[in-house]
Design an enzyme around this catalytic site. Structure first.
Site, PDB file in Angstrom:
ATOM      1  N   SER A 181       0.858  -1.188   0.000  1.00  0.00           N
ATOM      2  CA  SER A 181       0.000   0.000   0.000  1.00  0.00           C
ATOM      3  C   SER A 181       0.890   1.233   0.000  1.00  0.00           C
ATOM      4  CB  SER A 181      -0.865   0.000   1.261  1.00  0.00           C
ATOM      5  OG  SER A 181      -1.425   1.271   1.482  1.00  0.00           O
TER       6      SER A 181
ATOM      7  N   TYR B  51      -1.883  -0.825  10.335  1.00  0.00           N
ATOM      8  CA  TYR B  51      -1.929  -1.097   8.890  1.00  0.00           C
ATOM      9  C   TYR B  51      -0.620  -0.662   8.218  1.00  0.00           C
ATOM     10  CZ  TYR B  51      -3.864  -1.211   4.125  1.00  0.00           C
ATOM     11  OH  TYR B  51      -4.099  -1.476   2.796  1.00  0.00           O
TER      12      TYR B  51
HETATM   13  N1  LIG Z   1      -8.813  -0.904  -1.317  1.00  0.00           N
HETATM   14  C1  LIG Z   1      -7.802  -0.078  -1.135  1.00  0.00           C
HETATM   15  O1  LIG Z   1      -7.942   1.147  -1.102  1.00  0.00           O
HETATM   16  C2  LIG Z   1      -6.419  -0.625  -0.974  1.00  0.00           C
HETATM   17  C3  LIG Z   1      -5.338   0.264  -1.081  1.00  0.00           C
HETATM   18  C4  LIG Z   1      -4.044  -0.239  -0.927  1.00  0.00           C
HETATM   19  C5  LIG Z   1      -3.845  -1.578  -0.675  1.00  0.00           C
HETATM   20  N2  LIG Z   1      -4.927  -2.408  -0.577  1.00  0.00           N
HETATM   21  C6  LIG Z   1      -4.672  -3.815  -0.284  1.00  0.00           C
HETATM   22  O2  LIG Z   1      -5.226  -4.613  -1.306  1.00  0.00           O
HETATM   23  C7  LIG Z   1      -5.649  -5.860  -0.777  1.00  0.00           C
HETATM   24  C8  LIG Z   1      -7.096  -6.141  -1.142  1.00  0.00           C
HETATM   25  O3  LIG Z   1      -7.904  -5.086  -0.629  1.00  0.00           O
HETATM   26  P1  LIG Z   1      -9.458  -4.946  -0.947  1.00  0.00           P
HETATM   27  O4  LIG Z   1      -9.762  -3.493  -0.852  1.00  0.00           O
HETATM   28  O5  LIG Z   1      -9.818  -5.707  -2.168  1.00  0.00           O
HETATM   29  O6  LIG Z   1     -10.069  -5.646   0.353  1.00  0.00           O
HETATM   30  P2  LIG Z   1     -11.411  -6.491   0.556  1.00  0.00           P
HETATM   31  O7  LIG Z   1     -11.721  -6.376   2.013  1.00  0.00           O
HETATM   32  O8  LIG Z   1     -12.456  -6.071  -0.418  1.00  0.00           O
HETATM   33  O9  LIG Z   1     -10.928  -7.974   0.216  1.00  0.00           O
HETATM   34  C9  LIG Z   1     -10.009  -8.621   1.039  1.00  0.00           C
HETATM   35  C10 LIG Z   1      -9.927 -10.085   0.679  1.00  0.00           C
HETATM   36  O10 LIG Z   1      -9.032 -10.720   1.601  1.00  0.00           O
HETATM   37  C11 LIG Z   1      -9.699 -11.854   2.153  1.00  0.00           C
HETATM   38  N3  LIG Z   1      -9.239 -12.130   3.514  1.00  0.00           N
HETATM   39  C12 LIG Z   1      -9.202 -11.282   4.567  1.00  0.00           C
HETATM   40  N4  LIG Z   1      -8.806 -11.941   5.677  1.00  0.00           N
HETATM   41  C13 LIG Z   1      -8.571 -13.236   5.301  1.00  0.00           C
HETATM   42  C14 LIG Z   1      -8.160 -14.403   5.994  1.00  0.00           C
HETATM   43  N5  LIG Z   1      -7.900 -14.398   7.300  1.00  0.00           N
HETATM   44  N6  LIG Z   1      -8.055 -15.565   5.302  1.00  0.00           N
HETATM   45  C15 LIG Z   1      -8.330 -15.600   3.974  1.00  0.00           C
HETATM   46  N7  LIG Z   1      -8.732 -14.530   3.282  1.00  0.00           N
HETATM   47  C16 LIG Z   1      -8.856 -13.356   3.927  1.00  0.00           C
HETATM   48  C17 LIG Z   1     -11.178 -11.476   2.135  1.00  0.00           C
HETATM   49  O11 LIG Z   1     -11.988 -12.612   2.227  1.00  0.00           O
HETATM   50  C18 LIG Z   1     -11.267 -10.792   0.774  1.00  0.00           C
HETATM   51  O12 LIG Z   1     -11.352 -11.767  -0.244  1.00  0.00           O
HETATM   52  C19 LIG Z   1      -5.399  -5.780   0.739  1.00  0.00           C
HETATM   53  O13 LIG Z   1      -4.159  -6.368   1.037  1.00  0.00           O
HETATM   54  C20 LIG Z   1      -5.344  -4.289   0.979  1.00  0.00           C
HETATM   55  O14 LIG Z   1      -4.606  -3.957   2.134  1.00  0.00           O
HETATM   56  C21 LIG Z   1      -6.204  -1.969  -0.724  1.00  0.00           C
END
Ligand SMILES: NC(=O)c1ccc[n+]([C@@H]2O[C@H](COP(=O)([O-])OP(=O)(O)OC[C@H]3O[C@@H](n4cnc5c(N)ncnc54)[C@H](O)[C@@H]3O)[C@@H](O)[C@H]2O)c1
Length: 256
Positions: free
Chosen positions: A148, A161
């Site tokens: 991130s 985070y």
């Molecule tokens: N959305 C954003 O703004 C953003 C920005 C930077 C980085 N990210 C990173 O991108 C990645 C995906 O984010 P997102 O926004 O799609 O999140 P989201 O919450 O929509 O999806 C997260 C996914 O991770 C899975 N997950 C969470 N805990 C788990 C566990 N214990 N076991 C198995 N699966 C698990 C969930 O089931 C889901 O499929 C994350 O690592 C997040 O930190 C997101």
């Protein structure tokens, strides 16, 4: 078109994408399939994974749902073995699963801290370790960690985070060095705020949305599609000489 396929095509490759039941992981898994890869899908909810698998199959690729909670490190060996047995190899691992528990530092509990660090950092290390055992005999592999922009900058309510995502960058570099002798490339992607189920509730606060937009020089939130190019590049032979690197997809947030 042939030239682009040569550069970025993933025909015959097998990719694991964690957190692929929704959000970024789901769409990234589908984009890898469109580029030619067969996909193993990991998240907790089997029904959601099966739906993504059906979508991937529509693009003529194979998909396998592997429901698991990444907090259960001791299940990883069996689950990854199952994927290897099913597809015969593993070429790409996208460590995308992650969580955020946004709270002011003074309110973060030990449980919050452990949960964020366990999923965003600890589980990634142990999954890398488990999958690398199958990549090493092939002398080939691509590992992509979804970090991130918060790995590079601090922000309100992000103590745990940011720490987890910063740690993930250092893990990326350490594994890149150790596993370069096995021809395994380990890289990260650092997105800005992307509209997903994770961030949707945050943007209901219009003042927060405005504050975020003011910090992104390109003037908009990220879309999941903004990540496809980076994921496919880092999965393909075009990035064979790139390791320990982070591709910023942050609209310029960290340029200030
Ligand atoms: N959305 C954003 O703004 C953003 C920005 C930077 C980085 N990210 C990173 O991108 C990645 C995906 O984010 P997102 O926004 O799609 O999140 P989201 O919450 O929509 O999806 C997260 C996914 O991770 C899975 N997950 C969470 N805990 C788990 C566990 N214990 N076991 C198995 N699966 C698990 C969930 O089931 C889901 O499929 C994350 O690592 C997040 O930190 C997101």
């Amino acid at each position: 078109m042939e030239f682009l396929t040569e550069l970025f095509g993933l025909n015959g490759k097998v990719a694991i994408v964690t957190g692929s039941s929704r959000g970024i992981g789901k769409e990234v898994a589908i984009s890898l399939a469109k580029a030619g890869a067969d996909i193993a899908l990991i998240a907790r909810n089997e029904e959601d994974l099966n739906e993504v698998a059906r979508e991937i199959e529509k693009h003529g690729r194979k998909a396998l749902s592997v429901p698991m909670d990444l907090l259960n490190i001791n299940e990883m060996e069996d689950k990854i073995k199952k994927i290897h047995t099913h597809f015969g190899k593993i070429d790409i691992l996208v460590n995308n699963a992650g969580i955020n528990i946004p709270k002011p530092a003074l309110e973060v509990t030990e449980e919050d801290w452990d949960k964020v660090l366990d999923i965003n950092l600890k589980s990634v290390f142990f999954l890398c370790k488990t999958v690398a055992k199958y990549m090493i005999p092939n002398n080939e592999g691509k590992i992509i960690n979804m970090s991130s922009q918060m790995a590079f900058v601090g922000y309100y309510k992000r103590a745990a985070y940011s720490s987890s995502k910063g740690g993930l960058l250092q893990l990326t570099k350490s594994l890149a060095i150790e596993w370069s002798k096995y021809n395994i490339n380990v890289n990260s992607i650092a997105p800005t705020f992307i509209e997903t189920p994770m961030t949707k509730p945050m943007f209901e606060d219009k003042a927060f949305l405005e504050e975020v937009l003011n910090r992104i020089p390109l003037g908009r939130l990220g879309k999941i599609e903004d990540l496809f190019g980076a994921v496919i590049y880092l999965s393909s032979s075009s990035s064979d000489m790139v390791t320990g690197h982070t591709v910023m997809v942050d609209g310029g947030w960290t340029v200030w």
